[in-house]
Design a protein around this motif. Structure first.
Motif, short mmCIF file in Angstrom:
data_model
loop_
_atom_site.label_atom_id
_atom_site.label_comp_id
_atom_site.label_asym_id
_atom_site.label_seq_id
_atom_site.Cartn_x
_atom_site.Cartn_y
_atom_site.Cartn_z
N UNK A 24 11.73 63.17 66.70
CA UNK A 24 12.80 63.62 65.82
C UNK A 24 14.05 64.01 66.62
N UNK A 25 13.82 64.72 67.72
CA UNK A 25 14.95 65.17 68.54
C UNK A 25 15.66 64.01 69.20
N UNK A 26 14.88 63.06 69.72
CA UNK A 26 15.48 61.88 70.38
C UNK A 26 16.32 61.08 69.39
N UNK A 27 15.81 60.94 68.17
CA UNK A 27 16.56 60.20 67.16
C UNK A 27 17.88 60.91 66.81
N UNK A 28 17.87 62.24 66.79
CA UNK A 28 19.09 62.98 66.53
C UNK A 28 20.11 62.77 67.65
N UNK A 29 19.62 62.68 68.88
CA UNK A 29 20.51 62.52 70.03
C UNK A 29 21.01 61.10 70.19
N UNK A 30 20.20 60.13 69.75
CA UNK A 30 20.57 58.73 69.92
C UNK A 30 20.14 57.95 68.67
N UNK A 31 21.08 57.60 67.85
CA UNK A 31 20.77 56.92 66.59
C UNK A 31 20.35 55.47 66.79
N UNK A 32 20.62 54.90 67.96
CA UNK A 32 20.35 53.47 68.18
C UNK A 32 19.17 53.21 69.11
N UNK A 33 18.60 54.22 69.70
CA UNK A 33 17.52 54.03 70.67
C UNK A 33 16.29 53.42 70.00
N UNK A 34 15.59 52.53 70.72
CA UNK A 34 14.31 52.00 70.26
C UNK A 34 13.23 53.00 70.64
N UNK A 35 12.60 53.58 69.65
CA UNK A 35 11.57 54.60 69.90
C UNK A 35 10.22 54.03 69.48
N UNK A 36 9.28 54.03 70.40
CA UNK A 36 7.93 53.55 70.13
C UNK A 36 6.95 54.69 70.39
N UNK A 37 6.11 54.98 69.42
CA UNK A 37 5.07 55.98 69.58
C UNK A 37 3.71 55.30 69.59
N UNK A 38 2.87 55.69 70.56
CA UNK A 38 1.52 55.13 70.68
C UNK A 38 0.52 56.27 70.49
N UNK A 39 -0.46 56.07 69.61
CA UNK A 39 -1.46 57.11 69.40
C UNK A 39 -2.84 56.51 69.17
N UNK A 40 -3.85 57.21 69.64
CA UNK A 40 -5.22 56.73 69.49
C UNK A 40 -5.70 56.93 68.05
N UNK A 41 -5.06 57.84 67.32
CA UNK A 41 -5.41 58.08 65.92
C UNK A 41 -4.56 57.22 64.99
N UNK A 42 -5.01 57.08 63.76
CA UNK A 42 -4.24 56.30 62.78
C UNK A 42 -3.65 57.19 61.69
N UNK A 43 -3.69 58.50 61.90
CA UNK A 43 -3.19 59.44 60.91
C UNK A 43 -2.54 60.62 61.62
N UNK A 44 -1.29 60.92 61.26
CA UNK A 44 -0.64 62.12 61.78
C UNK A 44 -1.38 63.33 61.22
N UNK A 45 -1.70 64.29 62.07
CA UNK A 45 -2.49 65.42 61.60
C UNK A 45 -2.18 66.68 62.39
N UNK A 46 -2.47 67.80 61.75
CA UNK A 46 -2.35 69.10 62.41
C UNK A 46 -3.71 69.48 62.97
N UNK A 47 -3.76 69.73 64.27
CA UNK A 47 -5.02 70.15 64.87
C UNK A 47 -5.54 71.45 64.27
N UNK A 48 -4.61 72.28 63.81
CA UNK A 48 -5.00 73.57 63.25
C UNK A 48 -5.79 73.42 61.95
N UNK A 49 -5.76 72.24 61.34
CA UNK A 49 -6.41 72.02 60.06
C UNK A 49 -7.68 71.18 60.17
N UNK A 50 -8.09 70.83 61.38
CA UNK A 50 -9.26 69.96 61.54
C UNK A 50 -10.53 70.58 60.98
N UNK A 51 -10.65 71.91 61.07
CA UNK A 51 -11.85 72.55 60.53
C UNK A 51 -11.91 72.42 59.01
N UNK A 52 -10.75 72.32 58.37
CA UNK A 52 -10.72 72.10 56.92
C UNK A 52 -11.21 70.69 56.57
#
Length: 321
Positions: free
Chosen positions: A102-130
């Motif tokens: 989010x911060x990088x996009x605010x600083x640079x509207x044209x940058x190519x941003x790629x995110x790599x993650x082993x999971x397929x769902x954005x999640x809060x670790x604090x809620x895993x017990x739920x």
């Protein structure tokens, strides 16, 4: 000179923390909370950023920086959503990778941003017990809007893991062979579970850490047939796991090396109060002991753990916390 400034300010912060630990009755957990709150207050007073500009990394120590990050999230959420943002802003800003994107996009509207993650769902670790307790499903663990990546123009590669980084060529190789090039690389993987060097613990198929959704999915799958759950450690993650399995009416035992639960967060009196509450719901505790041996048949599933006093604890699954 930057190194000198960073050393002096960082050293001063560490010295103040050590004085609090040595000269007061504050538990480490309370000192941690104090640092987080201090970072938020300094951000609110517009003092934190000038200090960081002066001392660089020496001032951006994890807990102070985390507190300031929470304040920024709350400030942005209040601007958008009004007073309700006081309660939601800290959560949406506290995940390193998402916040950075989010911060990088605010600083640079044209940058190519790629995110790599082993999971397929954005999640809060604090809620895993739920999730483990079946109170939430995968989708309700997310803390970002459904169109987050599309709106910000971020490419998200799900279920992928970086296996090699070539700093000279500025490339990252993924587990499927894909090679990505970069101008700047940010590693925001967070902490990983450390399995202690107890015989069979690292090889067994029914031993898990609890850090990511991928861990929680494996645990939840095996928990459907497991009845006796052994939790190694009574920190925040361990007690969250205990709560989840008690909600599922499992036979839960918590093994803790210290003489009380939540030893880094609570003193003896508070720890006993929490222990009594968990015991009222069926949780069993073994304190002041450690695991030394395990029994694992040819199916690679640990069926029991021996403690340093010879006690045998039977189990169907082990959570290392």
């Amino acid at each position: 000179m930057d190194y000198v400034k960073a050393f002096l300010v960082g050293g001063l912060i560490c010295a103040l923390v050590q004085i609090l630990l040595d000269r007061t009755k504050l538990m480490p957990g309370r000192v941690m909370v104090l640092l987080v709150c201090s970072g938020a207050v300094l951000g609110f007073l517009n003092i934190y950023q000038p200090i960081v500009s002066f001392a660089k990394a020496g001032a951006s120590v994890p807990l102070l920086g985390f507190g300031n990050l929470l304040w920024k999230g709350v400030k942005e959420a209040v601007r958008k959503d009004g007073l309700i943002g006081i309660f939601t802003g800290g959560f949406t800003a506290s995940a390193a990778g998402i916040s950075a994107a989010k911060t990088i996009r605010k600083l640079d509207a044209k940058a190519d941003i790629i995110m790599v993650s082993v999971d397929d769902q954005v999640h809060s670790r604090c809620m895993l017990h739920k999730y483990l307790s079946h109170e939430r499903d995968e989708s309700s663990l997310s803390f970002i809007p459904a169109d987050f990546f599309e709106t910000l123009g971020i490419t998200w590669l799900k279920n992928r893991e970086a296996v090699r980084i070539d700093a000279k060529k500025q490339t990252v190789t993924l587990d499927d062979g894909t090679e990505l090039s970069f101008d700047r690389l940010l590693i925001a993987t967070g902490a990983r579970s450390v399995i202690p060097p107890i015989p069979n613990l690292r090889e067994a198929k029914n031993v898990f850490g609890l850090r990511d959704l991928s861990d929680a999915k494996q645990i939840r799958k095996l928990a459907s047939t497991a009845e006796k759950i052994l939790i190694l450690g009574s920190g925040l993650v361990g007690m969250d796991a205990a709560y989840a399995f008690l909600e599922q009416k499992k036979d839960v035992t918590v093994l803790e090396l210290a003489d009380r639960i939540l030893p880094k967060q609570l003193d003896e009196k508070a720890g006993k109060a929490y222990q009594n509450l968990f015991e009222q719901h069926g949780c069993k505790f073994v304190l002041g002991r450690k695991a030394v041996l395990t029994t694992m048949p040819e199916n690679d599933l640990i069926t029991s753990v021996m403690l340093d006093d010879g006690t045998i604890l039977e189990c169907d699954m082990i959570i290392v916390a």
